[in-house]
Write an enzyme that holds these catalytic residues in place. Structure first.
Site, mmCIF file in Angstrom:
data_model
loop_
_atom_site.group_PDB
_atom_site.id
_atom_site.type_symbol
_atom_site.label_atom_id
_atom_site.label_comp_id
_atom_site.label_asym_id
_atom_site.label_seq_id
_atom_site.Cartn_x
_atom_site.Cartn_y
_atom_site.Cartn_z
ATOM 1 N N ASP A 26 10.907 -0.527 -12.265
ATOM 2 C CA ASP A 26 9.635 -0.238 -12.924
ATOM 3 C C ASP A 26 8.928 0.850 -12.105
ATOM 4 O O ASP A 26 9.496 1.416 -11.168
ATOM 5 C CB ASP A 26 8.797 -1.510 -13.088
ATOM 6 C CG ASP A 26 8.403 -2.162 -11.769
ATOM 7 O OD1 ASP A 26 8.484 -1.500 -10.693
ATOM 8 O OD2 ASP A 26 8.002 -3.337 -11.792
ATOM 9 N N PHE A 27 7.693 1.121 -12.412
ATOM 10 C CA PHE A 27 6.972 2.210 -11.753
ATOM 11 C C PHE A 27 6.790 1.990 -10.250
ATOM 12 O O PHE A 27 6.562 2.931 -9.511
ATOM 13 C CB PHE A 27 5.603 2.416 -12.421
ATOM 14 C CG PHE A 27 4.657 1.255 -12.202
ATOM 15 C CD1 PHE A 27 3.774 1.259 -11.144
ATOM 16 C CD2 PHE A 27 4.686 0.155 -13.038
ATOM 17 C CE1 PHE A 27 2.918 0.182 -10.924
ATOM 18 C CE2 PHE A 27 3.835 -0.914 -12.835
ATOM 19 C CZ PHE A 27 2.944 -0.913 -11.768
#
Length: 170
Positions: free
Chosen positions: A41-42
């Site tokens: 994810d980020f």
């Protein structure tokens, strides 16, 4: 060993070495997976759905190394055309993997009954000071179905191959 046609081209699905499919050690299949940017994810932590892909690869490669090929099953080489479908999956997310980690997907069969295969899978850190730490554990029920989606018993040849990987009774 790879398989090439008369022109020296690689054939689709040719065995280019079992290292690509991991290895079976006793009754456990182990598949190393490096964590890439696309898996995260980020924040650089593995996105939860990525573990599903890793475990699918582990199950598929275990079957491949055990001599059960999805393409042969779908082509009806054991009788009518069949496929495997995940029926149920219980997951426990215990700790995160991060970008550039190497994890090991461990897959074991825990049962064969009728149309059903039951597997236990773990994703563990493969290196570093926390090597062996379990990140995700799963129990997976897979069923054999026709290409129309109807349940079918495991073909005897498939059952025989996979029974060799069940834990000893008792």
């Amino acid at each position: 060993m790879s398989t090439a046609d008369s022109n020296g081209s690689q054939q689709r699905g040719a065995d280019t070495g079992t290292h690509l499919a991991g290895a079976i050690e006793g009754i456990c299949h182990r598949l190393p997976v490096r964590i890439y940017y696309e898996d995260t994810d980020f924040s650089g932590i593995v996105y939860h759905a990525s573990y599903l892909r890793f475990m699918e690869r582990g199950r598929s490669d275990f079957l491949r190394l055990a001599g059960v090929m999805h393409t042969a099953l779908a082509a009806g080489e054991t009788g009518e055309p069949l496929a495997f479908a995940v029926r149920a999956m219980t997951l426990d997310f215990l700790a995160p993997a991060r970008i550039d980690d190497v994890v090991m997907v461990e897959t074991r069969f825990s049962g064969l009954a009728g149309a059903r295969l039951t597997l236990v899978q773990q994703v563990v850190l493969a290196g570093g000071p926390q090597a062996g730490r379990v990140l995700v554990s799963a129990e997976v029920t897979v069923v054999v179905i026709t290409l129309e989606g109807r349940a079918r018993r495991l073909p005897p040849a498939v059952r025989e191959r996979l029974a060799a990987f069940l834990p000893p009774a008792g």
